[in-house]
Design an enzyme around this catalytic site. Sequence first.
Site, PDB file in Angstrom:
ATOM      1  N   CYS A   1      -1.503   2.271 -29.123  1.00 44.33           N
ATOM      2  CA  CYS A   1      -1.377   3.571 -29.796  1.00 44.33           C
ATOM      3  C   CYS A   1      -1.034   4.647 -28.773  1.00 44.33           C
ATOM      4  O   CYS A   1      -1.681   4.720 -27.719  1.00 44.33           O
ATOM      5  CB  CYS A   1      -2.720   3.918 -30.470  1.00 44.33           C
ATOM      6  SG  CYS A   1      -2.847   5.641 -30.978  1.00 44.33           S
TER       7      CYS A   1
ATOM      8  N   HIS B   1       7.667  -5.409 -16.442  1.00 42.82           N
ATOM      9  CA  HIS B   1       8.153  -4.549 -17.534  1.00 42.82           C
ATOM     10  C   HIS B   1       7.358  -4.723 -18.820  1.00 42.82           C
ATOM     11  O   HIS B   1       7.851  -4.390 -19.902  1.00 42.82           O
ATOM     12  CB  HIS B   1       9.643  -4.817 -17.798  1.00 42.82           C
ATOM     13  CG  HIS B   1      10.519  -4.372 -16.667  1.00 42.82           C
ATOM     14  ND1 HIS B   1      11.805  -4.817 -16.507  1.00 42.82           N
ATOM     15  CD2 HIS B   1      10.274  -3.534 -15.626  1.00 42.82           C
ATOM     16  CE1 HIS B   1      12.329  -4.252 -15.405  1.00 42.82           C
ATOM     17  NE2 HIS B   1      11.422  -3.480 -14.857  1.00 42.82           N
TER      18      HIS B   1
ATOM     19  N   TYR C   1      12.299  -3.815 -31.932  1.00 37.10           N
ATOM     20  CA  TYR C   1      11.369  -4.692 -31.202  1.00 37.10           C
ATOM     21  C   TYR C   1      10.839  -5.807 -32.097  1.00 37.10           C
ATOM     22  O   TYR C   1      10.622  -6.933 -31.662  1.00 37.10           O
ATOM     23  CB  TYR C   1      10.244  -3.875 -30.554  1.00 37.10           C
ATOM     24  CG  TYR C   1      10.712  -3.288 -29.248  1.00 37.10           C
ATOM     25  CD1 TYR C   1      11.273  -2.006 -29.182  1.00 37.10           C
ATOM     26  CD2 TYR C   1      10.685  -4.056 -28.080  1.00 37.10           C
ATOM     27  CE1 TYR C   1      11.771  -1.503 -27.997  1.00 37.10           C
ATOM     28  CE2 TYR C   1      11.184  -3.552 -26.882  1.00 37.10           C
ATOM     29  CZ  TYR C   1      11.736  -2.295 -26.833  1.00 37.10           C
ATOM     30  OH  TYR C   1      12.251  -1.804 -25.664  1.00 37.10           O
TER      31      TYR C   1
ATOM     32  N   CYS D   1      -6.967   6.375 -35.037  1.00 38.03           N
ATOM     33  CA  CYS D   1      -6.644   7.824 -35.001  1.00 38.03           C
ATOM     34  C   CYS D   1      -5.356   8.156 -35.733  1.00 38.03           C
ATOM     35  O   CYS D   1      -4.946   9.315 -35.774  1.00 38.03           O
ATOM     36  CB  CYS D   1      -6.526   8.292 -33.532  1.00 38.03           C
ATOM     37  SG  CYS D   1      -4.979   7.778 -32.753  1.00 38.03           S
TER      38      CYS D   1
HETATM   39  C1  BV8 Z   1      11.741   4.357 -13.467  1.00 37.52           C
HETATM   40  C2  BV8 Z   1      12.702  -2.412 -21.455  1.00 37.52           C
HETATM   41  C3  BV8 Z   1      11.041   6.476 -12.765  1.00 37.52           C
HETATM   42  C4  BV8 Z   1      11.902  -3.484 -21.972  1.00 37.52           C
HETATM   43  C5  BV8 Z   1      13.939  -2.348 -19.442  1.00 37.52           C
HETATM   44  C6  BV8 Z   1      20.568   5.205 -11.187  1.00 37.52           C
HETATM   45  C7  BV8 Z   1      20.507   4.337 -10.102  1.00 37.52           C
HETATM   46  C8  BV8 Z   1      19.384   3.541  -9.883  1.00 37.52           C
HETATM   47  C9  BV8 Z   1      18.281   3.608 -10.761  1.00 37.52           C
HETATM   48  C10 BV8 Z   1      18.365   4.461 -11.833  1.00 37.52           C
HETATM   49  C11 BV8 Z   1      19.477   5.254 -12.059  1.00 37.52           C
HETATM   50  N1  BV8 Z   1      19.264   5.971 -13.180  1.00 37.52           N
HETATM   51  C12 BV8 Z   1      18.028   5.654 -13.684  1.00 37.52           C
HETATM   52  C13 BV8 Z   1      17.476   4.760 -12.848  1.00 37.52           C
HETATM   53  C14 BV8 Z   1      16.149   4.153 -12.984  1.00 37.52           C
HETATM   54  C15 BV8 Z   1      16.186   3.052 -14.026  1.00 37.52           C
HETATM   55  C16 BV8 Z   1      17.226   2.012 -13.678  1.00 37.52           C
HETATM   56  O1  BV8 Z   1      17.004   1.198 -12.785  1.00 37.52           O
HETATM   57  N2  BV8 Z   1      18.362   2.059 -14.394  1.00 37.52           N
HETATM   58  C17 BV8 Z   1      19.428   1.107 -14.083  1.00 37.52           C
HETATM   59  C18 BV8 Z   1      19.907   0.433 -15.381  1.00 37.52           C
HETATM   60  C19 BV8 Z   1      20.569   1.879 -13.409  1.00 37.52           C
HETATM   61  N3  BV8 Z   1      14.867   2.446 -13.975  1.00 37.52           N
HETATM   62  C20 BV8 Z   1      13.892   2.943 -14.760  1.00 37.52           C
HETATM   63  O2  BV8 Z   1      14.037   3.804 -15.587  1.00 37.52           O
HETATM   64  C21 BV8 Z   1      12.512   2.334 -14.506  1.00 37.52           C
HETATM   65  N4  BV8 Z   1      11.565   3.412 -14.393  1.00 37.52           N
HETATM   66  O3  BV8 Z   1      12.599   4.351 -12.634  1.00 37.52           O
HETATM   67  O4  BV8 Z   1      10.851   5.368 -13.624  1.00 37.52           O
HETATM   68  C22 BV8 Z   1       9.743   7.141 -12.633  1.00 37.52           C
HETATM   69  C23 BV8 Z   1       9.191   7.265 -11.363  1.00 37.52           C
HETATM   70  C24 BV8 Z   1       7.997   7.933 -11.220  1.00 37.52           C
HETATM   71  C25 BV8 Z   1       7.349   8.468 -12.355  1.00 37.52           C
HETATM   72  C26 BV8 Z   1       7.890   8.283 -13.635  1.00 37.52           C
HETATM   73  C27 BV8 Z   1       9.101   7.612 -13.783  1.00 37.52           C
HETATM   74  C28 BV8 Z   1      12.113   1.456 -15.690  1.00 37.52           C
HETATM   75  C29 BV8 Z   1      12.978   0.214 -15.684  1.00 37.52           C
HETATM   76  C30 BV8 Z   1      12.558  -0.732 -16.827  1.00 37.52           C
HETATM   77  C31 BV8 Z   1      13.437  -0.462 -17.994  1.00 37.52           C
HETATM   78  N5  BV8 Z   1      13.121  -1.414 -19.062  1.00 37.52           N
HETATM   79  N6  BV8 Z   1      13.746  -2.939 -20.579  1.00 37.52           N
HETATM   80  C32 BV8 Z   1      12.801  -4.214 -22.927  1.00 37.52           C
HETATM   81  O5  BV8 Z   1      13.091  -3.665 -24.022  1.00 37.52           O
HETATM   82  O6  BV8 Z   1      13.181  -5.328 -22.527  1.00 37.52           O
HETATM   83  S1  BV8 Z   1      15.290  -2.791 -18.496  1.00 37.52           S
HETATM   84  C33 BV8 Z   1      15.906  -4.322 -18.883  1.00 37.52           C
HETATM   85  O7  BV8 Z   1      16.639  -4.697 -17.700  1.00 37.52           O
HETATM   86  C34 BV8 Z   1      14.905  -5.448 -19.079  1.00 37.52           C
HETATM   87  O8  BV8 Z   1      13.565  -5.083 -18.874  1.00 37.52           O
HETATM   88  C35 BV8 Z   1      15.281  -6.474 -18.018  1.00 37.52           C
HETATM   89  O9  BV8 Z   1      14.176  -7.142 -17.599  1.00 37.52           O
HETATM   90  C36 BV8 Z   1      15.841  -5.588 -16.976  1.00 37.52           C
HETATM   91  C37 BV8 Z   1      16.689  -6.295 -15.943  1.00 37.52           C
HETATM   92  O10 BV8 Z   1      17.735  -6.993 -16.597  1.00 37.52           O
HETATM   93  P1  BV8 Z   1      17.922  -8.560 -16.228  1.00 37.52           P
HETATM   94  O11 BV8 Z   1      16.633  -9.256 -16.489  1.00 37.52           O
HETATM   95  O12 BV8 Z   1      18.483  -8.674 -14.854  1.00 37.52           O
HETATM   96  O13 BV8 Z   1      18.957  -9.032 -17.319  1.00 37.52           O
HETATM   97  P2  BV8 Z   1      20.545  -8.847 -17.278  1.00 37.52           P
HETATM   98  O14 BV8 Z   1      21.054  -9.147 -18.650  1.00 37.52           O
HETATM   99  O15 BV8 Z   1      20.894  -7.560 -16.615  1.00 37.52           O
HETATM  100  O16 BV8 Z   1      21.039 -10.008 -16.288  1.00 37.52           O
HETATM  101  C38 BV8 Z   1      20.893 -11.359 -16.682  1.00 37.52           C
HETATM  102  C39 BV8 Z   1      21.390 -12.192 -15.511  1.00 37.52           C
HETATM  103  O17 BV8 Z   1      21.179 -13.578 -15.803  1.00 37.52           O
HETATM  104  C40 BV8 Z   1      22.888 -12.035 -15.246  1.00 37.52           C
HETATM  105  O18 BV8 Z   1      23.073 -11.863 -13.852  1.00 37.52           O
HETATM  106  C41 BV8 Z   1      23.491 -13.375 -15.712  1.00 37.52           C
HETATM  107  O19 BV8 Z   1      24.589 -13.749 -14.913  1.00 37.52           O
HETATM  108  C42 BV8 Z   1      22.334 -14.314 -15.499  1.00 37.52           C
HETATM  109  N7  BV8 Z   1      22.303 -15.511 -16.359  1.00 37.52           N
HETATM  110  C43 BV8 Z   1      22.663 -15.594 -17.667  1.00 37.52           C
HETATM  111  N8  BV8 Z   1      22.427 -16.846 -18.110  1.00 37.52           N
HETATM  112  C44 BV8 Z   1      21.888 -17.548 -17.067  1.00 37.52           C
HETATM  113  C45 BV8 Z   1      21.809 -16.692 -15.945  1.00 37.52           C
HETATM  114  N9  BV8 Z   1      21.326 -17.098 -14.754  1.00 37.52           N
HETATM  115  C46 BV8 Z   1      20.893 -18.380 -14.662  1.00 37.52           C
HETATM  116  N10 BV8 Z   1      20.930 -19.255 -15.691  1.00 37.52           N
HETATM  117  C47 BV8 Z   1      21.417 -18.877 -16.902  1.00 37.52           C
HETATM  118  N11 BV8 Z   1      21.447 -19.775 -17.918  1.00 37.52           N
HETATM  119 ZN    ZN Z   2      -5.011   5.716 -31.814  1.00 41.02          ZN
END
Ligand code: BV8
Ligand code: ZN
Length: 246
Positions: free
Chosen positions: A125, A117, A66, A149
């Site tokens: 902490c 996100h 990070y 802590c």
């Molecule tokens: C939750 C951390 C449950 C921060 C991120 C199976 C099926 C469905 C869902 C799931 C599954 N298995 C697990 C899940 C749930 C999971 C999920 O969705 N997984 C996916 C991958 C299958 N989700 C979770 O775990 C979420 N939490 O479900 O909790 C729960 C419920 C109740 C109680 C407790 C728990 C949490 C999801 C958040 C995860 N954190 N990142 C960090 O370090 O950044 S995910 C990561 O992906 C980023 O946060 C990012 O924001 C997110 C989405 O990605 P994009 O922003 O779309 O980026 P990507 O590269 O994919 O795409 C870029 C796009 O831009 C492309 O299309 C490209 O063509 C385009 N592009 C490129 N250049 C340009 C452009 N467009 C225009 N102009 C350009 N110049």
């Molecule tokens: Zn603390």
Amino acid sequence: MYFKKEFLDKLKDGKKIVFFTGAGISAESGISTFRGKDGIWNKMKPEELANFDAFIRNPDLVWEWYQHRRNIVNNALPNAGHTAIAELEKFYEVSVVTQNIDNLHRRAGSTKIFELHGNIERNFCIECHTFYNSPELETTNTVPKCKKCGGLIRPDVVWFGEMLPQDEFSGGEKAAEWSDICFVVGTSAVVYPAAHIPISAKRAGSYLVEINIEPTELSRYTDYSWFGKAGEILPKILEEVKKFKN
Ligand code: BV8
Ligand code: ZN
């Protein structure tokens, strides 16, 4: 640039606009996306880093990752796509619902932002939840400890398997459902529950417009898709709006 009459009419009559954004809108600021051809997930699995168990197993490795991304974000600038969205606030009630943690929408001047996100500039902490902003933390690459802590300090971002901040999610979803136009910009729309938001907007009657360099999971739902760079298309939409709104 050619605009479909139906879209121009929506721009002329619309009052509330939402921009649902992902990593693609920051690509032209030099911040790698996750799943594109140069995506950071290509090099390693998100499970290895962007989740709480990975952090507990190897806090220094996750913290260092990070820190690396923070440095990239700190050296990045908002691009023409971010600034066009901020400027559209002169003509519409604009809400930004972003999956990005890079703070570039705020730095571009957008005022109504829902961060689904989290934000890489905030940390807390894991024991006592005291918050720390990045600049106050030593820039060492080993995980810092809480002054109160002694607990481990983590970035305030939503990891896989973690719940999204409820107010941000429900606020963003409501804004999208009430919008006249919902732009989906630079997201692969594969991460849930965030990716539900544009679909809820469409179901609620919003005009769904996609801006991406390639088709996505969402393309079949949209009313209008542009294939091109966000930093080029959004300023052209702003120019078009200025023709009839100034
Ligand atoms: C939750 C951390 C449950 C921060 C991120 C199976 C099926 C469905 C869902 C799931 C599954 N298995 C697990 C899940 C749930 C999971 C999920 O969705 N997984 C996916 C991958 C299958 N989700 C979770 O775990 C979420 N939490 O479900 O909790 C729960 C419920 C109740 C109680 C407790 C728990 C949490 C999801 C958040 C995860 N954190 N990142 C960090 O370090 O950044 S995910 C990561 O992906 C980023 O946060 C990012 O924001 C997110 C989405 O990605 P994009 O922003 O779309 O980026 P990507 O590269 O994919 O795409 C870029 C796009 O831009 C492309 O299309 C490209 O063509 C385009 N592009 C490129 N250049 C340009 C452009 N467009 C225009 N102009 C350009 N110049
Ligand atoms: Zn603390």
